[in-house]
Write an enzyme that holds these catalytic residues in place. Sequence first.
Site, mmCIF file in Angstrom:
data_model
loop_
_atom_site.group_PDB
_atom_site.id
_atom_site.type_symbol
_atom_site.label_atom_id
_atom_site.label_comp_id
_atom_site.label_asym_id
_atom_site.label_seq_id
_atom_site.Cartn_x
_atom_site.Cartn_y
_atom_site.Cartn_z
ATOM 1 N N HIS A 125 33.954 -24.919 2.020
ATOM 2 C CA HIS A 125 33.905 -25.340 3.418
ATOM 3 C C HIS A 125 33.440 -26.776 3.560
ATOM 4 C CE1 HIS A 125 33.032 -20.819 4.334
ATOM 5 N NE2 HIS A 125 34.316 -21.026 4.156
ATOM 6 N N ASP A 149 38.591 -17.277 4.185
ATOM 7 C CA ASP A 149 38.529 -17.857 2.853
ATOM 8 C C ASP A 149 39.662 -17.374 1.951
ATOM 9 O OD1 ASP A 149 36.333 -19.340 3.595
ATOM 10 O OD2 ASP A 149 34.873 -18.008 2.656
#
Length: 190
Positions: free
Chosen positions: A63, A171
Site C-alpha cells: 500500500h 489486495d
Amino acid sequence: MTKFIRHAIPEIIEVQPEKFGDYRGYFSEVFKQGLFEAEGIAADWIQDNQSYSAQVGTVRGLHFQVPPVAQAKLVRVLRGAIFDVAVDIRKGSPTYGEWVGIELSATVLNQLYVPVGFAHCFMTLEPDTEVLYKVSAPYSREHEGSIFWADKDLGIAWPDTGGAPVLSEKDEVAPSFADFDSPFEYRTRY
C-alpha cells in the site's frame, strides 16, 4: 542507546530502541523525536494506526498514498511478529523496484521507518499479531494505491508460513508492478 540501521536502500531505516529490564518487566523509549531528527527522520507524525491479524500468513499491502497526502510510516509490533517490506516506487531512483524486508517483533521491539515514495506491506509470522504504526498524513481513500504483494517482477522473498496467505479482496486484485505508473519522483529529501 537507540540504534538506527540503514539497509540496502539507505532511506529505509530499522530502529532498535534500547530495552531496560528487571524483575518487573522492561522499559523502552520507542520514539524520541530528537534522536530521529538527528538521523534525518523529520516526519510530522499526525496519526497512529493499529491493526490486529488473527491468522499467521495475513498479508496487508503493498500500500501507499499519493501526494498531496503521501505517507511516511514508522512501523512496530505490539504483539507477535511480522515480515515487513518496503518497495522503492520513486521514478528515477537507483533502487527503483527494489525492496527491503525486515522481521519486526514485539520481543525485539525493532521498528521500520518507511519514507514517502515507498510501497509498504507486511505478513504476519505469529497468530494474534498486533501492529502499531505512525503516519505522516491522514488516510484518504481517493489517494490510496496498491501493487500486488507477490508480484514476480519484484521478487520479494516472502517467508513460508506453512499455508495460503490471508488477503483482503482489494489486495488479491491489486495491479502488477509492470502496470504501475508511479506518481513519485526520486529526490534526496521529501
